[in-house]
Scaffold this active site. Structure first.
Site, PDB file in Angstrom:
ATOM      1  N   GLY A 286      -6.225  -8.270   6.714  1.00  0.00           N
ATOM      2  CA  GLY A 286      -6.119  -8.572   5.065  1.00  0.00           C
ATOM      3  C   GLY A 286      -5.018  -9.004   4.645  1.00  0.00           C
ATOM      4  O   GLY A 286      -4.668 -10.004   3.894  1.00  0.00           O
ATOM      5  N   CYS A 287      -4.371  -8.060   5.178  1.00  0.00           N
ATOM      6  CA  CYS A 287      -2.993  -7.541   4.488  1.00  0.00           C
ATOM      7  C   CYS A 287      -1.368  -8.752   4.824  1.00  0.00           C
ATOM      8  O   CYS A 287      -1.442  -9.442   3.733  1.00  0.00           O
ATOM      9  CB  CYS A 287      -2.679  -5.992   4.299  1.00  0.00           C
ATOM     10  SG  CYS A 287      -3.419  -4.988   3.510  1.00  0.00           S
ATOM     11  N   THR A 288      -1.667  -8.970   5.518  1.00  0.00           N
ATOM     12  CA  THR A 288      -1.309  -9.775   6.899  1.00  0.00           C
ATOM     13  C   THR A 288      -1.499 -11.706   6.134  1.00  0.00           C
ATOM     14  O   THR A 288      -0.541 -12.336   5.273  1.00  0.00           O
ATOM     15  CB  THR A 288      -1.560  -9.899   8.092  1.00  0.00           C
ATOM     16  OG1 THR A 288      -0.664  -8.599   8.498  1.00  0.00           O
ATOM     17  CG2 THR A 288      -0.453 -11.461   8.674  1.00  0.00           C
TER      18      THR A 288
END
Length: 155
Positions: free
Chosen positions: A46-48
């Site tokens: 998700g952060c990527t």
């Protein structure tokens, strides 16, 4: 539980190390608009996705006068790996003590898979040229969030 910021609040100043260990300060950016986004962990799906979305739209945001700073509790070394692996262009800073995350209301209790846990609350705070909070968005989704910011800001 830290207080959430609301429009009109003064954005808490911070100086944190970037992926190369160089200090990045919000105060140094007075006179410019800054999108400060808080994410749980580098190198996670998700952060990527979120960091890649910001990178993909960086030119558009910069053209509208916005700088982007991503804040996570990761150490600078991990941020450097994240930046290299994903070819990120956004400024990533490390807040391992979670002081800035807490000051912005982006650290505290949240629901994760139905359980209440303490951790980073995915959040975005848009700071105006005077260092005031223009918008404060909490519990945002990793996917589609950048497109929504662009739409909301009328860019």
């Amino acid at each position: 539980m830290s207080e959430r910021l609301t429009p009109g609040d003064t954005a808490p100043d911070f100086t944190l190390p970037d992926a190369d260990g160089n200090p990045v300060s919000l105060a140094d950016r007075r006179g410019r608009k800054v999108i400060v986004y808080f994410y749980p962990a580098a190198l996670t799906p998700g952060c990527t996705k979120q960091a890649c979305d910001f990178t993909d739209n960086l030119e558009l945001l910069a053209g509208a006068g916005y700088e982007v700073i991503g804040v996570s509790p990761d150490k600078p070394e991990k941020l450097a790996k994240f930046r290299e692996k994903e070819d990120l262009k956004v400024t990533l800073v490390a807040d391992p003590d979670k002081e800035v995350l807490s000051a912005y209301g982006a650290f505290g209790e949240k629901k994760l898979y139905g359980k209440t846990v303490t951790g980073v609350i995915r959040s975005t705070v848009i700071v105006d040229e005077q260092g005031k909070v223009e918008r404060a968005l909490y519990n945002v989704k990793a996917t589609g969030h950048v497109a929504k910011i662009i739409k909301d800001l009328g860019i």
